[in-house]
Design a protein around this motif. Structure first.
Motif, short mmCIF file in Angstrom:
data_model
loop_
_atom_site.label_atom_id
_atom_site.label_comp_id
_atom_site.label_asym_id
_atom_site.label_seq_id
_atom_site.Cartn_x
_atom_site.Cartn_y
_atom_site.Cartn_z
N LEU A 9 0.81 -1.23 0.00
CA LEU A 9 0.00 0.00 0.00
C LEU A 9 0.84 1.27 0.00
CD1 LEU A 9 -2.86 -0.93 2.49
CD2 LEU A 9 -2.63 -1.43 0.06
N HIS A 10 2.14 1.15 0.18
CA HIS A 10 3.07 2.30 0.12
C HIS A 10 2.64 3.43 1.05
CE1 HIS A 10 6.59 4.04 -1.71
NE2 HIS A 10 5.94 5.15 -2.00
N ARG A 11 2.09 3.07 2.20
CA ARG A 11 1.70 4.04 3.25
C ARG A 11 0.63 5.02 2.77
NH1 ARG A 11 3.92 1.50 7.56
NH2 ARG A 11 6.18 1.29 7.39
N SER A 12 -0.13 4.67 1.77
CA SER A 12 -1.09 5.60 1.17
C SER A 12 -2.47 5.44 1.83
CB SER A 12 -1.21 5.35 -0.33
OG SER A 12 -2.34 6.01 -0.87
N ARG A 13 -3.04 6.54 2.29
CA ARG A 13 -4.39 6.50 2.86
C ARG A 13 -5.43 6.15 1.81
NH1 ARG A 13 -7.42 11.32 6.33
NH2 ARG A 13 -9.43 10.24 6.53
N LEU A 14 -5.28 6.72 0.63
CA LEU A 14 -6.22 6.40 -0.45
C LEU A 14 -6.12 4.93 -0.84
CD1 LEU A 14 -8.33 7.18 -2.50
CD2 LEU A 14 -6.50 8.05 -4.01
N ALA A 15 -4.90 4.40 -0.89
CA ALA A 15 -4.73 2.99 -1.21
C ALA A 15 -5.43 2.12 -0.17
CB ALA A 15 -3.25 2.64 -1.29
N HIS A 16 -5.33 2.51 1.09
CA HIS A 16 -6.00 1.77 2.16
C HIS A 16 -7.52 1.78 1.96
CE1 HIS A 16 -6.67 0.37 6.35
NE2 HIS A 16 -7.71 1.20 6.30
N ASP A 17 -8.07 2.96 1.65
CA ASP A 17 -9.51 3.06 1.46
C ASP A 17 -9.98 2.26 0.25
OD1 ASP A 17 -9.60 4.73 3.66
OD2 ASP A 17 -9.59 6.58 2.48
N LEU A 18 -9.23 2.33 -0.83
CA LEU A 18 -9.60 1.58 -2.03
C LEU A 18 -9.48 0.08 -1.80
CD1 LEU A 18 -7.93 3.71 -4.86
CD2 LEU A 18 -10.38 3.51 -4.35
N LEU A 19 -8.49 -0.32 -1.01
CA LEU A 19 -8.31 -1.74 -0.72
C LEU A 19 -9.52 -2.28 0.03
CD1 LEU A 19 -6.50 -4.26 -0.70
CD2 LEU A 19 -5.55 -3.43 1.46
N TYR A 37 -0.99 1.58 5.54
CA TYR A 37 -1.20 2.97 5.97
C TYR A 37 -1.45 3.03 7.47
CZ TYR A 37 -3.66 7.37 6.77
OH TYR A 37 -4.08 8.58 7.26
N LYS A 38 -2.29 2.11 7.95
CA LYS A 38 -2.57 2.04 9.38
C LYS A 38 -3.00 0.61 9.71
CE LYS A 38 -7.43 3.40 9.08
NZ LYS A 38 -8.46 4.34 9.58
N HIS A 195 2.26 -0.01 -6.45
CA HIS A 195 2.19 -1.45 -6.63
C HIS A 195 0.78 -1.85 -7.06
CE1 HIS A 195 6.02 -2.60 -4.43
NE2 HIS A 195 5.86 -1.35 -4.06
N GLN A 196 0.69 -2.88 -7.89
CA GLN A 196 -0.59 -3.48 -8.23
C GLN A 196 -0.87 -4.66 -7.31
OE1 GLN A 196 -1.59 -0.72 -10.29
NE2 GLN A 196 -2.94 -2.45 -10.83
N TYR A 197 -2.15 -4.98 -7.15
CA TYR A 197 -2.52 -6.13 -6.33
C TYR A 197 -2.21 -7.43 -7.06
CZ TYR A 197 -5.62 -2.70 -4.02
OH TYR A 197 -6.13 -1.62 -3.38
#
Length: 226
Positions: A9-19, A37-38, A195-197
């Protein structure tokens, strides 16, 4: 059948939400996460102290959990999962030490094993044009543990402007588990990370896995190892 998602997730908040959204849409059972991210709440989530590796099993708990500097493990059903992150900034000495600790942790676990993570290493076995020293060390560890690379194509998993494309994200499994892996692929969805899933299924049907055993994945060619 269990559905597994692996990603950094590269520490990304948006990546966390999309995941989180992707989990519900794809009905994912187990997530192997790097650089989250968290952290979420236990018992559905387990993380290492450095917050670089985590396993998330939405709606269920994990058994036999354990953590190290660069990995976390947990068992769901009959499979023990490892999530791993090895920083690209490690010195050779630190990398060797940390890989040794990881090898010891994997060796202690009996039964079916799946290991997914961002290893920041290059090897032709998972689709890179060359093998670097880190990749060679990981392959030697895998050979000692009878692990098989589950990556099935040469699709890029990492792309960042100025850094080019690469495949640092690798899935390993021991032989009794690899024969049950289905539909391993790199997804095309926007992740908000560099990164891609990776997404794949593990089929627990014994009869099906026996039929597929003869056509599954390449084994280690020890003659190519130094």
């Amino acid at each position: 059948m269990a559905r597994i998602l692996q990603g950094n997730l590269h520490r990304s908040r948006l990546a966390h939400d999309l995941l989180t959204q992707h989990v519900w849409e794809q009905k994912v059972d187990v997530l192997l996460i790097s650089e989250q991210y968290k952290n979420l709440d236990p018992p559905f989530w387990v993380s290492n102290g450095e917050k670089t590796a985590a396993i998330w099993v939405p709606g269920r708990g994990l058994a036999n959990t354990g953590t190290g500097e660069d990995y976390v493990r947990g068992r769901m059903g009959r499979i023990t999962f490892f999530s791993v992150y090895l920083s690209p900034n490690l010195t050779t000495a630190d990398f060797t030490r940390k890989l040794g600790v990881l090898e010891d942790a994997i060796r202690e676990v009996p039964g079916k094993i799946v290991i997914g993570g961002d290893f920041n290493a290059r090897a032709t076995e998972w689709g890179m044009p060359t093998t670097n020293p880190r990749g060679r060390a990981i392959l030697e560890m895998a050979a000692r543990l009878n692990l098989i690379v589950a990556n099935e194509d040469h699709t890029t998993t990492y792309c960042r402007t100025g850094f080019g494309k690469s495949i640092p994200d690798v899935t390993f499994a021991n032989e009794m588990t690899t024969r049950n892996i289905r539909d391993w692929h790199v997804t095309e969805e926007y992740t908000a990370s560099d990164h891609q899933y990776i997404l794949f299924n593990i089929n627990e049907d014994r009869q099906t896995s026996t039929r597929r055993n003869h056509s599954r994945a390449p084994r280690w060619n020890t003659r190519r190892m130094n």
